[in-house]
Design an enzyme around this catalytic site. Structure first.
Site, PDB file in Angstrom:
ATOM      1  N   CYS A  57       0.906  -1.217   0.054  1.00  0.00           N
ATOM      2  CA  CYS A  57       0.028  -0.235  -0.180  1.00  0.00           C
ATOM      3  C   CYS A  57       0.819   1.245  -0.224  1.00  0.00           C
ATOM      4  O   CYS A  57       0.689   1.960  -0.904  1.00  0.00           O
ATOM      5  CB  CYS A  57      -0.947  -0.125   1.193  1.00  0.00           C
ATOM      6  SG  CYS A  57      -1.819  -1.558   1.587  1.00  0.00           S
TER       7      CYS A  57
HETATM    8  N1  SAJ Z   1       7.278   2.348   8.176  1.00  0.00           N
HETATM    9  C1  SAJ Z   1       8.376   2.918   8.488  1.00  0.00           C
HETATM   10  N2  SAJ Z   1       8.223   4.033   9.472  1.00  0.00           N
HETATM   11  C2  SAJ Z   1       7.049   4.123  10.211  1.00  0.00           C
HETATM   12  C3  SAJ Z   1       6.185   3.344   9.879  1.00  0.00           C
HETATM   13  C4  SAJ Z   1       6.105   2.413   8.968  1.00  0.00           C
HETATM   14  O1  SAJ Z   1       9.568   2.930   7.841  1.00  0.00           O
HETATM   15  O2  SAJ Z   1       7.087   5.141  10.976  1.00  0.00           O
HETATM   16  C5  SAJ Z   1       7.447   1.240   7.148  1.00  0.00           C
HETATM   17  C6  SAJ Z   1       6.772  -0.215   7.724  1.00  0.00           C
HETATM   18  O3  SAJ Z   1       8.069  -0.967   8.100  1.00  0.00           O
HETATM   19  C7  SAJ Z   1       6.516  -0.908   6.327  1.00  0.00           C
HETATM   20  C8  SAJ Z   1       5.820   0.258   5.471  1.00  0.00           C
HETATM   21  O4  SAJ Z   1       6.500   1.402   6.100  1.00  0.00           O
HETATM   22  O5  SAJ Z   1       7.663  -1.452   5.570  1.00  0.00           O
HETATM   23  C9  SAJ Z   1       4.474   0.263   5.680  1.00  0.00           C
HETATM   24  O6  SAJ Z   1       4.140   0.252   7.264  1.00  0.00           O
HETATM   25  P1  SAJ Z   1       2.578   0.305   7.923  1.00  0.00           P
HETATM   26  O7  SAJ Z   1       2.584   0.624   8.901  1.00  0.00           O
HETATM   27  O8  SAJ Z   1       1.908   1.866   6.837  1.00  0.00           O
HETATM   28  O9  SAJ Z   1       1.754  -0.958   7.364  1.00  0.00           O
HETATM   29  P2  SAJ Z   1       0.848  -1.456   6.145  1.00  0.00           P
HETATM   30  O10 SAJ Z   1       1.403  -0.839   4.958  1.00  0.00           O
HETATM   31  O11 SAJ Z   1       0.839  -2.656   6.440  1.00  0.00           O
HETATM   32  O12 SAJ Z   1      -0.353  -0.921   6.357  1.00  0.00           O
HETATM   33  C10 SAJ Z   1      -0.863   0.383   6.185  1.00  0.00           C
HETATM   34  C11 SAJ Z   1      -1.826   0.560   7.157  1.00  0.00           C
HETATM   35  N3  SAJ Z   1      -0.917   1.004   8.472  1.00  0.00           N
HETATM   36  C12 SAJ Z   1      -1.288   1.929   9.436  1.00  0.00           C
HETATM   37  O13 SAJ Z   1      -2.117   2.479   9.294  1.00  0.00           O
HETATM   38  C13 SAJ Z   1      -0.358   1.614  10.587  1.00  0.00           C
HETATM   39  C14 SAJ Z   1      -2.725   1.783   6.820  1.00  0.00           C
HETATM   40  O14 SAJ Z   1      -2.108   2.760   6.562  1.00  0.00           O
HETATM   41  C15 SAJ Z   1      -3.480   0.942   5.581  1.00  0.00           C
HETATM   42  O15 SAJ Z   1      -4.697   0.637   6.285  1.00  0.00           O
HETATM   43  C16 SAJ Z   1      -2.784  -0.113   4.911  1.00  0.00           C
HETATM   44  O16 SAJ Z   1      -1.613   0.447   4.954  1.00  0.00           O
HETATM   45  C17 SAJ Z   1      -3.424  -0.206   3.625  1.00  0.00           C
HETATM   46  O17 SAJ Z   1      -4.011  -1.211   3.375  1.00  0.00           O
HETATM   47  O18 SAJ Z   1      -3.503   0.846   2.911  1.00  0.00           O
END
Ligand code: SAJ
Length: 447
Positions: A287
């Site tokens: 995503c």
């Molecule tokens: N990441 C970082 N630093 C941060 C947060 C995340 O490097 O501070 C990285 C994570 O390690 C990962 C990527 O970003 O590789 C995405 O992380 P994520 O926490 O956004 O996780 P996803 O992609 O599984 O889920 C996200 C959902 N997450 C959160 O809201 C916490 C949400 O944004 C959406 O519901 C989902 O994508 C979607 O399906 O769109």
């Protein structure tokens, strides 16, 4: 009885909408979910939890078989939940799209990846809509949940569904409702995550909101399908840009010889106006790295360049290179080069405590290290084996990997790793996730 909106639109007494609203109110509505992945299967189970009959539709026969056998292949969904609903004949799965003729509500949850040229690939959405159009009848609600650029529901789906003369808002109902599944999130699931819904007409919104209110605690109506599509892209662009910002902060703090993790932790004590993000080895998942590029692509067609999105994507995509340069520096401090050194990657999934490898930066780090001649091993309790491009590796036992490695790189900070043991047994550790916070050691190099 006519709904107030229907009356305002001069609808006749007996019409597909009232029929559908009645079925929804009496939970006789027959629902279908296209795409039994990390969004579709949890959604189908949640619909079944509400006592509504639901069919999972997927091209992948093995998924269909496993669901009908009462088993789950999605970590956030238990086999017990699937089995309960299959046994109660409330949930079943099929590969044959003709089942759509029997359905009153069809929800599309198929992947929307990027194509080879980094442009949106809506082929799975188009295919699902075509299958629906082939089996369409009056009185159906169709909802797209797959993340996509603003305009998809109205510009791409609507014409296909009105091709045979049926009219949205009268004969069928069309809406967009972004999925908000956060894999592995222990607190927020389908039921208790507020659900945004935008209809192609006010009646479409009314019908979709009535359906979702059966199995979602809070429905958030917005004025159009485009607004709903844009809500999702704002949510994920917000994350991508802020992760890009904090990754650039890490690059700046490295040059300033300041501990970026300490700076973020201290900034996070501000009780208002700040939201902490963490630097990392790059951006994974299906995503956050992808959705913002759907938005920038759409704006490019409108002659606008979404600079924040492009810059954040650039910084995030460059983090694996930065990590490998830090590995090089760490090895050099032992008069070693990356070439012929053994490097253990600790954690390969795209974020902690899940098994999903999609877009994982660990795969980029592995490739870059291999290109520089390193012998790469990995250990990940959630991922027994990885195979991509010309790499095929099995997860190595942790003690063996720590003993053999010249350098350990923590790429994914799974909670179930014994980090004090990593510090004890490793020669040097590059910690890209601050997993070793609180462990003071000259062996540990932070991002
Ligand atoms: N990441 C970082 N630093 C941060 C947060 C995340 O490097 O501070 C990285 C994570 O390690 C990962 C990527 O970003 O590789 C995405 O992380 P994520 O926490 O956004 O996780 P996803 O992609 O599984 O889920 C996200 C959902 N997450 C959160 O809201 C916490 C949400 O944004 C959406 O519901 C989902 O994508 C979607 O399906 O769109």
């Amino acid at each position: 009885m006519l709904s107030e909106t229907a009356r305002a639109e001069g609808q006749t007494l007996i019409n597909p909408m009232n029929e559908l609203l009645k079925k929804i109110a009496e939970k006789r509505v027959q629902a279908g979910v296209i795409g039994m992945g990390y969004v579709g299967l949890p959604l189908a189970v949640e619909i079944a939890n509400a006592g509504i009959q639901v069919v999972g539709i997927d091209l992948d026969g093995s998924k269909v078989e496993r669901i009908n056998a009462g088993t789950s292949y999605i970590p956030d969904v238990t086999s017990e939940a699937v089995n309960k609903h299959v046994a109660a004949k409330r949930l079943r799965a099929v590969t044959d799209f003709r089942v759509i003729r029997e359905l009153d509500a069809i929800i599309i949850c198929v992947p929307t990846p990027l194509g080879k040229t980094k442009d949106p690939d809506l082929s799975m959405v188009v295919s699902a809509v075509d299958r629906i159009a082939e089996n369409q009848r009056p009185g159906q609600l169709i909802v797209l949940e797959s993340t996509t650029y603003p305009g998809t529901t109205e510009e791409l789906m609507l014409p296909k569904l009105e091709e045979k003369g049926l009219k949205a808002g009268r004969d069928f109902f069309l809406a967009f409702s972004p999925e908000r599944v956060d894999p592995g999130n222990p607190s927020f699931h389908i039921f208790n995550t507020p659900k945004v819904i935008g209809g192609v007409t006010p009646l479409c919104l009314e019908v979709a909101a009535k359906l979702y209110s059966n199995f979602i605690q809070k429905v958030v109506p917005v004025s159009s399908s485009q607004a709903a599509e844009m809500v999702k892209l704002l949510e994920n662009t917000f994350r991508s840009v802020n992760i890009g910002l904090v990754n650039e902060m890490a690059l700046m703090c490295d040059r300033l010889k300041v501990d970026v993790w300490e700076v973020i932790e201290a900034a996070a004590t501000k009780p208002f106006g700040f939201m902490p993000f963490q630097p990392g080895p790059g951006l994974g998942g299906h995503c956050i790295p992808i959705d913002p590029l759907y938005l920038s692509w759409k704006l490019k067609t409108l002659n606008y360049r979404a600079r924040f999105i492009e810059l954040a994507s650039e910084i995030n995509a460059d983090m694996p290179h930065y990590v490998v340069n830090k590995v090089n520096d760490a090895l050099n401090s032992f008069s070693k080069s990356v070439k012929n050194s053994k490097v253990l990657i600790l954690g390969v999934s795209y974020k902690k405590d899940i098994d999903d490898l999609r877009e994982s930066p660990a795969l980029d780090v592995i490739q870059l290290l291999k290109q520089r001649g390193a012998k790469v091993m990995y250990h990940d309790p959630y991922v027994p084996e990885i195979e991509f491009e010309h790499t095929h590796l099995r997860s190595m036992p942790l003690d063996q990997g720590l003993a053999e490695a010249d350098c350990v790189v923590i790429v994914t900070n799974h909670s179930n790793i014994d980090y004090p043991k990593v510090e004890r047994l490793a020669k040097v550790v590059l910690d890209t996730r601050n997993a070793m916070r609180g462990i003071k050691s000259s062996k540990v190099i932070k991002l």
